[in-house]
Design a protein around this motif. Structure first.
Motif, mmCIF file in Angstrom:
data_model
loop_
_atom_site.group_PDB
_atom_site.id
_atom_site.type_symbol
_atom_site.label_atom_id
_atom_site.label_comp_id
_atom_site.label_asym_id
_atom_site.label_seq_id
_atom_site.Cartn_x
_atom_site.Cartn_y
_atom_site.Cartn_z
ATOM 1 N N HIS A 60 0.858 -1.186 0.000
ATOM 2 C CA HIS A 60 0.000 0.000 0.000
ATOM 3 C C HIS A 60 0.895 1.237 0.000
ATOM 4 N N GLU A 62 0.920 3.719 1.818
ATOM 5 C CA GLU A 62 1.300 4.169 3.155
ATOM 6 C C GLU A 62 1.897 3.056 4.007
ATOM 7 N N GLY A 63 2.013 1.861 3.481
ATOM 8 C CA GLY A 63 2.565 0.737 4.239
ATOM 9 C C GLY A 63 2.084 -0.571 3.655
ATOM 10 N N VAL A 86 -5.202 -0.292 7.034
ATOM 11 C CA VAL A 86 -3.865 0.065 6.577
ATOM 12 C C VAL A 86 -2.916 0.077 7.775
ATOM 13 N N ARG A 88 0.826 0.987 9.112
ATOM 14 C CA ARG A 88 2.061 1.710 8.879
ATOM 15 C C ARG A 88 3.146 1.115 9.762
#
Length: 608
Positions: A60, A62-63, A86, A88
């Motif tokens: 993703h 963002e992570g 999500v 991180r």
């Protein structure tokens, strides 16, 4: 648009034993990391709260994106169940419950060497080694790799006419042989492919057995024959007057006979042999079979590894083979070596399987020593469970899984007090709760054993036989198809055996009452499809055997013969209806109680 991983990081899951299970995200990676109880997952976690395919983690921006795959027990962030989240770097979540197994998203420690990374992150590299005598395969090792060729090196036309084509074919055939799990299947695959590629008319794979070579499969162009040879079959011997023959009393009728002079030399010396003119070959001048069978050309190579020569691949033709390709024998020697290494692996797996089963039976026998009256329960439940599985149409691999789980289903009773197990009266509520702990003990103990991939779910299968179809069972309260199928099968077999046997606290229940008792549990305690499978098994097998045993008991007791009037499925030494190695029925132990207080759950709590 496909998102690719932009950082190197790791997913870390702590299992119930405190061990780390790690999956790696590397820069440029597109695919997911899969997590679950099944062995095909990248991160495999053995826990009743983890589904077989629990979740996936995708790269993703963002992570990583965590996706729960509609798991039974769910995934949680800050106590709330989530379907997608999500993560991180530094984030975490829990699997199975709000305070369940901890999953963390961490940066990759770049100081770790390749050898320090977890095994599943490494890539096996296939190396092509320098060759000695064969240009396709190194044959250095325990056996001389000489290739004896009469009157020049010659070969037949094949689908590939160059070294590169042959090497490609060798690699392809090797990849197809590697996953094969049975020697006879390997022999058939080997012979089928060689006969398809080469201009020969007859072929045979002979493997060592007893004191000689045993034909395992053979083929004649235009007409294929298969031989299945049992492990009890005598080694092929020779009649005094049959120089090249096989003793027909020991073998199925063969469509042709390999030239024994050739197969003997290949087996004893570990060499490949090729002759273009068998009748004129001085090595075969005493062989009557060459003349009688009109053999003109012969190819034979050892099926060998560095550890042993397992047998011979024999091919012949009644016509002269071409001499256009001078490396065919080298190629065939390489194929024989690859097949030999696969046989090494198959033999090792067979030895491991025997060791595993003996260990399981030993574990069950350790329970047996606690109470002679209930001896044989685990073995009988295993037999009944296999019978039910077979009646339900499960394949043999699944039948084995069910069998092993049933054999160990009550091993947790090793943690239950003897005085409670053998109590000749009803249990108190405290004693009942104590006995109810045994499935959890079973799971905890078996989870410490490293089972092969096909049995990785065995702890949960064995420990779920007291779960109920309506979700009111124990120890986890699983419901419906969330209960492993093996556990649902064992549940029925367990009750049947407990009710049809004498116990400390009661006599066996009549068969008609046992069947009615089981039916009362349909759709509540028991899976209705499993009950249907049990009834088919009972009608086809158990009823006839029970009737015969009851008439025998009546005669011995000096009473008139009758039908099914009382239960008691038969002595523990009775030969089971199963293909598995379970001949010692007295080596296992009964694990059920029938005097527990009523749970009020709609089905008489006759068993715990």
């Amino acid at each position: 648009m496909v998102t690719v991983c932009t950082i190197s990081a790791r997913i870390v899951v702590l299992d119930p034993e405190g061990r780390e299970h790690i999956g790696l995200f590397e820069q440029g990676m597109e695919g997911p990391i899969r997590l679950g109880r099944a062995p095909e997952n990248d991160i495999q976690i053995i826990s009743p709260y983890i589904s077989r395919r629990h979740a996936e983690l995708w790269p993703h921006a963002e992570g990583v994106l965590f996706k729960d795959l509609s798991s039974t027990s769910g995934s949680y962030v800050d106590g709330a169940r989530v379907e997608a989240h999500v993560l991180r770097l530094g984030d975490s979540l829990h699997l199975g419950s709000p305070d369940g197994l901890l999953l963390q998203f961490k940066p990759l420690n770049v100081d770790k060497t390749f050898d320090e990374l977890p095994a599943h992150s490494k890539t096996e590299v296939l190396k092509v080694l320098d060759l000695d005598d064969s240009q396709y395969l190194s044959t250095s090792g325990s056996f001389d790799a000489r290739v004896a060729v009469s009157k020049g090196r010659v070969a037949a036309q094949t689908a590939g006419t160059t070294t590169e084509d042959r090497l490609r074919t060798l690699i392809m055939l090797t990849s197809e042989m590697l996953p094969i799990g049975k020697t006879d299947d390997l022999a058939q695959k080997l012979l089928d492919e060689v006969m398809r590629l080469l201009p020969v008319e007859r072929g045979m794979v002979l493997l060592k057995g007893g004191e000689g070579l045993l034909p395992r499969v053979w083929s004649v162009k235009g007409k294929r024959e298969d031989a299945t040879v049992s492990g009890r079959m005598e080694a092929v011997g020779l009649e005094p007057e049959m120089t090249d023959g096989l003793r027909t009393a020991d073998m199925p009728e063969l469509p042709f006979r390999p030239i024994k002079t050739v197969t003997d030399q290949v087996l004893t010396e570990g060499v490949g042999l090729l002759t273009l003119d068998a009748p004129g070959d001085e090595r075969l001048e005493r062989s009557r079979s060459v003349v009688l069978q009109s053999v003109r050309s012969i190819l034979a190579v050892p099926i060998s590894s560095s550890a042993d020569i397992h047998g011979v691949l024999y091919l012949d033709a009644q016509h002269a083979m071409s001499d256009k390709d001078d490396d065919l024998l080298d190629w065939l020697v390489a194929i024989g070596r690859q097949a030999g290494m696969v046989i090494d692996r198959i033999n090792l797996e067979e030895r491991q399987k025997v060791m595993l089963e003996s260990m399981m039976r030993g574990l069950a026998a350790s329970i047996d020593a606690r109470d002679g009256l209930t001896a044989g329960h685990s073995a009988r439940v295993a037999h009944y469970s296999v019978g039910i599985a077979r009646a339900m149409g499960l394949d043999q691999a699944e039948q084995y899984r069910v069998y092993y789980a049933a054999l160990l289903h009550d091993y947790g009773k090793i943690g239950v007090d003897d005085a409670v197990l053998r109590k000749p009266a009803s249990l108190t509520p405290e004693e009942y709760k104590h006995v109810q702990l045994h499935p959890k003990y079973t799971f905890d103990i078996l989870s410490k054993i490293t089972f092969p991939p096909e049995l990785v779910d065995l702890p949960l299968m064995a420990a779920s036989h007291h779960e109920r179809w309506d979700g009111k069972g124990y120890p986890w309260g699983l419901k419906g198809e969330a209960i492993p199928l093996a556990g649902r099968i064992i549940a029925v077999a367990d009750v049947y055996d407990a009710l049809t046997r004498e116990r400390h606290y009661r006599q066996p229940m009549p068969i008609a009452e046992v069947l009615a008792h089981l039916e009362e549990g349909r759709d509540s305690r028991f899976d209705p499809e499993v009950l249907n499978g049990f009834r088919r098994y009972f009608d086809q097998v158990l009823a006839k055997r029970e009737d015969a045993l009851e008439r025998k008991r009546s005669r011995l007791a000096g009473v008139s013969e009758g039908g099914l009037t009382t239960a008691g499925f038969g002595p523990a030494s009775e030969e089971p209806d199963t293909l598995f190695h379970t001949e010692d029925d007295d080596s296992d132990v009964e694990t059920d109680r029938s005097s527990a207080p009523d749970t009020g759950a709609g089905f008489s709590s006759d068993l715990v």
